[in-house]
Enzyme design. Structure first.
Site, PDB file in Angstrom:
ATOM      1  CG  ASP A 270      -1.726  -1.206   1.402  1.00 36.37           C
ATOM      2  OD1 ASP A 270      -1.255  -2.319   1.234  1.00 36.37           O
ATOM      3  OD2 ASP A 270      -2.851  -1.199   1.937  1.00 36.37           O
TER       4      ASP A 270
ATOM      5  CG  HIS B  55      -5.854  -4.477   4.938  1.00 29.74           C
ATOM      6  ND1 HIS B  55      -6.678  -3.142   4.494  1.00 29.74           N
ATOM      7  CD2 HIS B  55      -6.232  -4.656   6.197  1.00 29.74           C
ATOM      8  CE1 HIS B  55      -7.440  -2.870   5.549  1.00 29.74           C
ATOM      9  NE2 HIS B  55      -7.367  -3.749   6.268  1.00 29.74           N
TER      10      HIS B  55
ATOM     11  CD  GLU C 296      -6.231  -0.077   0.559  1.00 34.38           C
ATOM     12  OE1 GLU C 296      -7.309  -0.414   0.148  1.00 34.38           O
ATOM     13  OE2 GLU C 296      -5.826  -0.189   1.480  1.00 34.38           O
ATOM     14  CG  ASN C 297      -4.222   3.210   1.395  1.00 31.05           C
ATOM     15  OD1 ASN C 297      -3.540   2.227   1.620  1.00 31.05           O
ATOM     16  ND2 ASN C 297      -5.387   3.314   1.896  1.00 31.05           N
TER      17      ASN C 297
ATOM     18  CG  ASN D   6      -9.854  -1.873   2.693  1.00 28.32           C
ATOM     19  OD1 ASN D   6      -8.933  -2.232   2.458  1.00 28.32           O
ATOM     20  ND2 ASN D   6     -10.236  -1.056   3.763  1.00 28.32           N
ATOM     21  CG  HIS D   7      -9.209   2.643   1.719  1.00 26.03           C
ATOM     22  ND1 HIS D   7     -10.124   3.307   2.560  1.00 26.03           N
ATOM     23  CD2 HIS D   7      -8.260   1.880   2.581  1.00 26.03           C
ATOM     24  CE1 HIS D   7     -10.024   3.161   3.639  1.00 26.03           C
ATOM     25  NE2 HIS D   7      -9.017   2.312   4.007  1.00 26.03           N
TER      26      HIS D   7
ATOM     27  CG  HIS E 293      -6.079  -5.248   0.594  1.00 22.39           C
ATOM     28  ND1 HIS E 293      -4.957  -4.525   0.418  1.00 22.39           N
ATOM     29  CD2 HIS E 293      -7.002  -4.635   1.393  1.00 22.39           C
ATOM     30  CE1 HIS E 293      -5.057  -3.221   0.807  1.00 22.39           C
ATOM     31  NE2 HIS E 293      -6.213  -3.329   1.393  1.00 22.39           N
TER      32      HIS E 293
ATOM     33  CG  HIS F 200      -1.115   0.682   5.734  1.00 22.51           C
ATOM     34  ND1 HIS F 200      -1.647   1.927   5.611  1.00 22.51           N
ATOM     35  CD2 HIS F 200      -2.026  -0.135   4.863  1.00 22.51           C
ATOM     36  CE1 HIS F 200      -2.345   1.995   4.694  1.00 22.51           C
ATOM     37  NE2 HIS F 200      -2.598   0.808   4.272  1.00 22.51           N
TER      38      HIS F 200
HETATM   39 FE   LIG Z   1      -4.003   0.396   2.611  1.00 22.28          FE
HETATM   40 FE   LIG Z   2      -6.835  -1.648   2.706  1.00 15.86          FE
END
Ligand SMILES: [Fe+2]
Ligand SMILES: [Fe+2]
Length: 287
Positions: free
Chosen positions: A15, A185, A46-47, A75-76, A160, A187
């Site tokens: 991420d 996910h 995703e981030n 998920n983001h 993830h 981090h």
């Molecule tokens: Fe993330």
């Molecule tokens: Fe995530």
């Protein structure tokens, strides 16, 4: 051994969080790529946009300007609603195939051409401690694997998920079928990279590329306020102490076997953080 028979070298980055993460890619990835003589780079995006989601501008910066071969998400994925306007335009932009709000399973995988072969890249999400009624990642993997197995021996999966146990159970389930399985996910990088059966590389989580003087990339003041019950302040990515965390993986394309797997962590040089740094002191959000 001809060049075509040499193992391919892949850099995997988890991420990437906010501006600090993108800055790491811009400044540190070229160095890592040339040191490792990488053929491919895969990044979880995703981030990338302010910590939440990805924009088209950033997707194009990552793929065209930075030369990243494919972007996975999690998920983001839909935090920036503009993704709905471009997600189907790019085969190398993946969204977890089994996520409850992803209607097209095919968005969760792609075939990346390399030399005279292809690599299957699959993006899945876990179900433990993850929001939404995500479909079973084990069954989804089986389905996609059966669909692609005649086209390649090299399968790479970004799983993830939050739960270490679920990622490790999944590793046991797919060993013998994957070349590389890595978690994203949380981090936070885990120090458990290994190669199962001289065949499948695995690490529970690659860790983020972003600020490590933070709480999983979020500014400390906002995060502490939340945990101390002072209400949820706006979560913004921190810029302090950016690190790039990566996996370096070599794979034999003809057998699909992982030959080598290492973790890499690069810190931003101090002088290079000047334009990112914010004051190190912080104020608690008022209740
Ligand atoms: Fe993330
Ligand atoms: Fe995530």
């Amino acid at each position: 051994m001809t060049n075509k028979d040499e193992p391919i070298k892949i850099i995997v980055i988890g991420d990437v969080v906010g501006r600090a993460g993108r800055k790491c890619l811009k400044e540190l990835l070229p160095k890592l790529r040339s040191q490792f003589a990488a053929d491919l780079v895969i990044v979880n995006g995703e981030n990338t946009a302010g910590g939440f989601g990805i924009t088209k501008k950033i997707f194009l910066q990552l793929t065209k300007e930075f030369g990243i071969s494919a972007i996975t998400t999690g998920n983001h994925w839909h935090d920036k609603k503009e993704i709905y306007s471009f997600k189907d335009q790019y085969e190398n932009l993946l969204i977890p195939a089994n996520m409850y709000n992803v209607d097209k399973e095919s968005k969760g995988y792609c075939l990346l051409p390399i030399r005279d072969k292809k690599i299957a890249l699959i993006n899945l999400t876990g179900r433990v401690f993850m929001k939404g009624e995500n479909r079973c990642p084990f069954e989804t993997f089986d389905k996609i694997y059966d669909l692609l197995k005649d086209q390649t021996k090299t399968f790479i999966v970004d799983f993830h998920g939050e739960a270490t146990s679920e990622k490790q159970a999944f590793a046991q389930y797919v060993r013998g079928r994957c070349s590389l399985l890595y978690g994203t996910h949380t981090h936070c990088p885990t120090a458990d990279e290994r190669i199962f059966d001289h065949s499948m590389g695995f690490v529970t989580d690659v860790g983020m590329t972003g600020s490590y003087d933070s709480v999983i990339g979020v500014k400390t003041s906002a995060s502490l306020g939340f945990f101390l019950g002072k209400g949820k302040a706006k979560f913004e990515p921190s810029n302090l102490e950016p690190w790039l965390c990566a996996l370096l993986c070599s794979i034999d394309l003809s057998s699909g076997k992982c030959l080598d797997l290492k973790r890499e962590r690069m810190k931003f040089a101090d002088h290079a953080t000047d334009d990112l740094a914010t004051p190190k002191t912080y104020a608690m959000p008022s209740s």
